[in-house]
Motif scaffolding. Structure first.
Motif, PDB file in Angstrom:
ATOM      1  N   GLU A  21      45.961  31.200  35.225  1.00 42.26           N
ATOM      2  CA  GLU A  21      45.773  32.554  35.775  1.00 42.26           C
ATOM      3  C   GLU A  21      44.296  32.942  35.753  1.00 42.26           C
ATOM      4  OE1 GLU A  21      49.985  32.304  34.254  1.00 42.26           O
ATOM      5  OE2 GLU A  21      48.044  31.689  33.482  1.00 42.26           O
ATOM      6  N   LYS A  22      43.608  32.604  34.662  1.00 39.44           N
ATOM      7  CA  LYS A  22      42.182  32.932  34.539  1.00 39.44           C
ATOM      8  C   LYS A  22      41.374  32.268  35.664  1.00 39.44           C
ATOM      9  CE  LYS A  22      38.358  32.864  31.207  1.00 39.44           C
ATOM     10  NZ  LYS A  22      37.314  31.959  31.637  1.00 39.44           N
ATOM     11  N   THR A  23      41.625  30.988  35.890  1.00 35.89           N
ATOM     12  CA  THR A  23      40.907  30.257  36.941  1.00 35.89           C
ATOM     13  C   THR A  23      41.173  30.881  38.314  1.00 35.89           C
ATOM     14  OG1 THR A  23      41.003  28.214  35.652  1.00 35.89           O
ATOM     15  CG2 THR A  23      40.611  27.984  38.020  1.00 35.89           C
ATOM     16  N   PHE A  24      42.429  31.227  38.578  1.00 36.19           N
ATOM     17  CA  PHE A  24      42.781  31.819  39.860  1.00 36.19           C
ATOM     18  C   PHE A  24      42.115  33.189  40.051  1.00 36.19           C
ATOM     19  CE2 PHE A  24      45.696  34.249  42.660  1.00 36.19           C
ATOM     20  CZ  PHE A  24      45.573  33.479  43.800  1.00 36.19           C
ATOM     21  N   ILE A  25      42.160  34.028  39.026  1.00 38.48           N
ATOM     22  CA  ILE A  25      41.551  35.360  39.121  1.00 38.48           C
ATOM     23  C   ILE A  25      40.032  35.240  39.285  1.00 38.48           C
ATOM     24  CG2 ILE A  25      41.158  37.568  37.931  1.00 38.48           C
ATOM     25  CD1 ILE A  25      44.055  37.163  38.982  1.00 38.48           C
ATOM     26  N   GLU A  26      39.410  34.319  38.562  1.00 41.72           N
ATOM     27  CA  GLU A  26      37.959  34.118  38.716  1.00 41.72           C
ATOM     28  C   GLU A  26      37.618  33.697  40.142  1.00 41.72           C
ATOM     29  OE1 GLU A  26      36.527  32.888  34.224  1.00 41.72           O
ATOM     30  OE2 GLU A  26      37.265  31.300  35.542  1.00 41.72           O
ATOM     31  N   TYR A  27      38.446  32.839  40.713  1.00 43.83           N
ATOM     32  CA  TYR A  27      38.234  32.408  42.101  1.00 43.83           C
ATOM     33  C   TYR A  27      38.325  33.606  43.053  1.00 43.83           C
ATOM     34  CZ  TYR A  27      39.307  30.341  46.647  1.00 43.83           C
ATOM     35  OH  TYR A  27      39.315  30.036  47.989  1.00 43.83           O
ATOM     36  N   LEU A  28      39.374  34.417  42.894  1.00 41.53           N
ATOM     37  CA  LEU A  28      39.531  35.600  43.747  1.00 41.53           C
ATOM     38  C   LEU A  28      38.406  36.606  43.530  1.00 41.53           C
ATOM     39  CD1 LEU A  28      43.368  36.372  43.683  1.00 41.53           C
ATOM     40  CD2 LEU A  28      42.064  35.114  45.403  1.00 41.53           C
ATOM     41  N   ARG A  29      37.959  36.735  42.290  1.00 44.47           N
ATOM     42  CA  ARG A  29      36.854  37.661  41.980  1.00 44.47           C
ATOM     43  C   ARG A  29      35.639  37.317  42.834  1.00 44.47           C
ATOM     44  NH1 ARG A  29      34.281  37.205  36.143  1.00 44.47           N
ATOM     45  NH2 ARG A  29      33.770  35.207  37.054  1.00 44.47           N
ATOM     46  N   GLY A  30      35.350  36.032  42.981  1.00 45.46           N
ATOM     47  CA  GLY A  30      34.203  35.605  43.777  1.00 45.46           C
ATOM     48  C   GLY A  30      34.317  36.000  45.241  1.00 45.46           C
ATOM     49  N   ILE A  31      35.537  36.142  45.718  1.00 46.88           N
ATOM     50  CA  ILE A  31      35.761  36.505  47.122  1.00 46.88           C
ATOM     51  C   ILE A  31      35.827  38.019  47.314  1.00 46.88           C
ATOM     52  CG2 ILE A  31      37.415  36.362  49.046  1.00 46.88           C
ATOM     53  CD1 ILE A  31      38.293  33.631  47.842  1.00 46.88           C
ATOM     54  N   TYR A  32      36.500  38.713  46.398  1.00 48.17           N
ATOM     55  CA  TYR A  32      36.831  40.125  46.631  1.00 48.17           C
ATOM     56  C   TYR A  32      36.054  41.146  45.799  1.00 48.17           C
ATOM     57  CZ  TYR A  32      40.678  38.549  49.524  1.00 48.17           C
ATOM     58  OH  TYR A  32      41.424  37.976  50.531  1.00 48.17           O
ATOM     59  N   SER A  33      35.276  40.716  44.829  1.00 47.08           N
ATOM     60  CA  SER A  33      34.631  41.700  43.953  1.00 47.08           C
ATOM     61  C   SER A  33      33.143  41.922  44.123  1.00 47.08           C
ATOM     62  CB  SER A  33      34.868  41.328  42.482  1.00 47.08           C
ATOM     63  OG  SER A  33      36.191  41.604  42.153  1.00 47.08           O
ATOM     64  N   PRO A  34      32.395  41.023  44.758  1.00 43.37           N
ATOM     65  CA  PRO A  34      30.942  41.194  44.756  1.00 43.37           C
ATOM     66  C   PRO A  34      30.481  42.607  45.130  1.00 43.37           C
ATOM     67  CG  PRO A  34      31.514  39.117  45.777  1.00 43.37           C
ATOM     68  CD  PRO A  34      32.804  39.869  45.538  1.00 43.37           C
ATOM     69  N   GLY A  35      29.766  43.236  44.207  1.00 48.52           N
ATOM     70  CA  GLY A  35      29.192  44.557  44.441  1.00 48.52           C
ATOM     71  C   GLY A  35      30.159  45.718  44.341  1.00 48.52           C
ATOM     72  N   LYS A  36      31.447  45.456  44.185  1.00 49.77           N
ATOM     73  CA  LYS A  36      32.421  46.546  44.164  1.00 49.77           C
ATOM     74  C   LYS A  36      32.704  47.039  42.756  1.00 49.77           C
ATOM     75  CE  LYS A  36      34.403  45.138  48.482  1.00 49.77           C
ATOM     76  NZ  LYS A  36      35.402  44.481  49.202  1.00 49.77           N
ATOM     77  N   ALA A  37      32.829  46.109  41.835  1.00 52.50           N
ATOM     78  CA  ALA A  37      33.110  46.456  40.441  1.00 52.50           C
ATOM     79  C   ALA A  37      32.666  45.280  39.581  1.00 52.50           C
ATOM     80  CB  ALA A  37      34.599  46.720  40.244  1.00 52.50           C
ATOM     81  N   LYS A  38      32.381  45.553  38.321  1.00 55.15           N
ATOM     82  CA  LYS A  38      32.054  44.468  37.394  1.00 55.15           C
ATOM     83  C   LYS A  38      33.371  44.028  36.766  1.00 55.15           C
ATOM     84  CE  LYS A  38      29.173  43.263  33.420  1.00 55.15           C
ATOM     85  NZ  LYS A  38      30.110  42.291  32.945  1.00 55.15           N
ATOM     86  N   VAL A  39      33.812  42.829  37.131  1.00 53.51           N
ATOM     87  CA  VAL A  39      35.102  42.321  36.676  1.00 53.51           C
ATOM     88  C   VAL A  39      34.882  41.188  35.679  1.00 53.51           C
ATOM     89  CG1 VAL A  39      37.297  41.287  37.353  1.00 53.51           C
ATOM     90  CG2 VAL A  39      36.162  42.898  38.900  1.00 53.51           C
ATOM     91  N   THR A  40      35.445  41.351  34.506  1.00 54.22           N
ATOM     92  CA  THR A  40      35.426  40.316  33.482  1.00 54.22           C
ATOM     93  C   THR A  40      36.825  39.716  33.414  1.00 54.22           C
ATOM     94  OG1 THR A  40      33.766  41.536  32.223  1.00 54.22           O
ATOM     95  CG2 THR A  40      35.034  39.859  31.024  1.00 54.22           C
ATOM     96  N   VAL A  41      36.912  38.389  33.437  1.00 53.49           N
ATOM     97  CA  VAL A  41      38.205  37.713  33.407  1.00 53.49           C
ATOM     98  C   VAL A  41      38.331  36.948  32.093  1.00 53.49           C
ATOM     99  CG1 VAL A  41      39.763  36.140  34.618  1.00 53.49           C
ATOM    100  CG2 VAL A  41      38.062  37.443  35.919  1.00 53.49           C
ATOM    101  N   ARG A  42      39.440  37.154  31.431  1.00 55.29           N
ATOM    102  CA  ARG A  42      39.705  36.471  30.163  1.00 55.29           C
ATOM    103  C   ARG A  42      41.127  35.924  30.156  1.00 55.29           C
ATOM    104  NH1 ARG A  42      36.971  40.466  26.029  1.00 55.29           N
ATOM    105  NH2 ARG A  42      34.794  40.063  26.511  1.00 55.29           N
TER     106      ARG A  42
END
Length: 177
Positions: A21-42
């Motif tokens: 799940e962590k790997t998948f969320i980190e991958y999506l973060r790279g696509i959908y989060s830049p500049g929108k929010a600071k997302v930490t995945v654990r």
């Protein structure tokens, strides 16, 4: 000389049940989060829904995130007390049915077995090409392209919830239930 005001970012903690799940969320973060929010995945490193939700609550409190989302399997029943505690902290719980691999099969429009073990085997053999393999970014880039994600977020509600959270729309997802 006047001091410049720093722009404060929304901070989001996204806790995955385990490394998949962590790997998948980190991958999506790279696509959908830049500049929108600071997302930490654990990763909460598994051990069942009660532990995973408790870990998320602890991590959110310790590091004072604005929002927290948890992505975990539904193959084990979530304790009512844990759900209640998470809701009281405004934590978004997103369940993969019955497990992350089952969710992946849904997104990829592949036949999904009913049980977790069947989903894991089907995904591992058809996508990862071996048993008990760990998902890697290269696999995600090959199969979960932006085009696939955009098409399937309209059809797979869980995917849409995850993406909305990564876009900084956590409050909206929480209110939707």
């Amino acid at each position: 000389m006047a001091r410049e005001k720093r722009k404060l970012h929304t901070t989001i903690l996204f806790v995955g049940e385990g490394p998949t799940e962590k790997t998948f969320i980190e991958y999506l973060r790279g696509i959908y989060s830049p500049g929108k929010a600071k997302v930490t995945v654990r990763s909460a490193d598994g051990k069942g829904p009660k532990h995973i939700i408790a870990e998320a609550i602890t991590m959110q409190r310790q590091d004072d995130y604005n929002h927290c989302c948890v992505f975990l399997d539904t193959d084990l029943e979530w304790p009512a007390e844990s759900i209640k505690k998470a809701r009281s902290k405004k934590i978004v719980l997103i369940g993969s049915e019955p497990c992350a691999e089952g969710f992946f099969l849904d997104v990829l429009k592949m036949k999904k077995p009913q049980d977790s073990q069947g989903c894991k085997e089907a995904f591992n053999l058809s996508i990862l090409k071996k048993k008990n393999a760990m998902i890697e970014r290269a696999i995600l880039e090959k199969h979960f392209t932006f085009e696939v994600l955009e098409e399937m977020r309209l059809k797979v509600a869980i995917l849409d919830k995850i993406i909305k959270c990564l876009e900084g729309r956590v409050k909206e997802v929480f209110e939707e239930g």
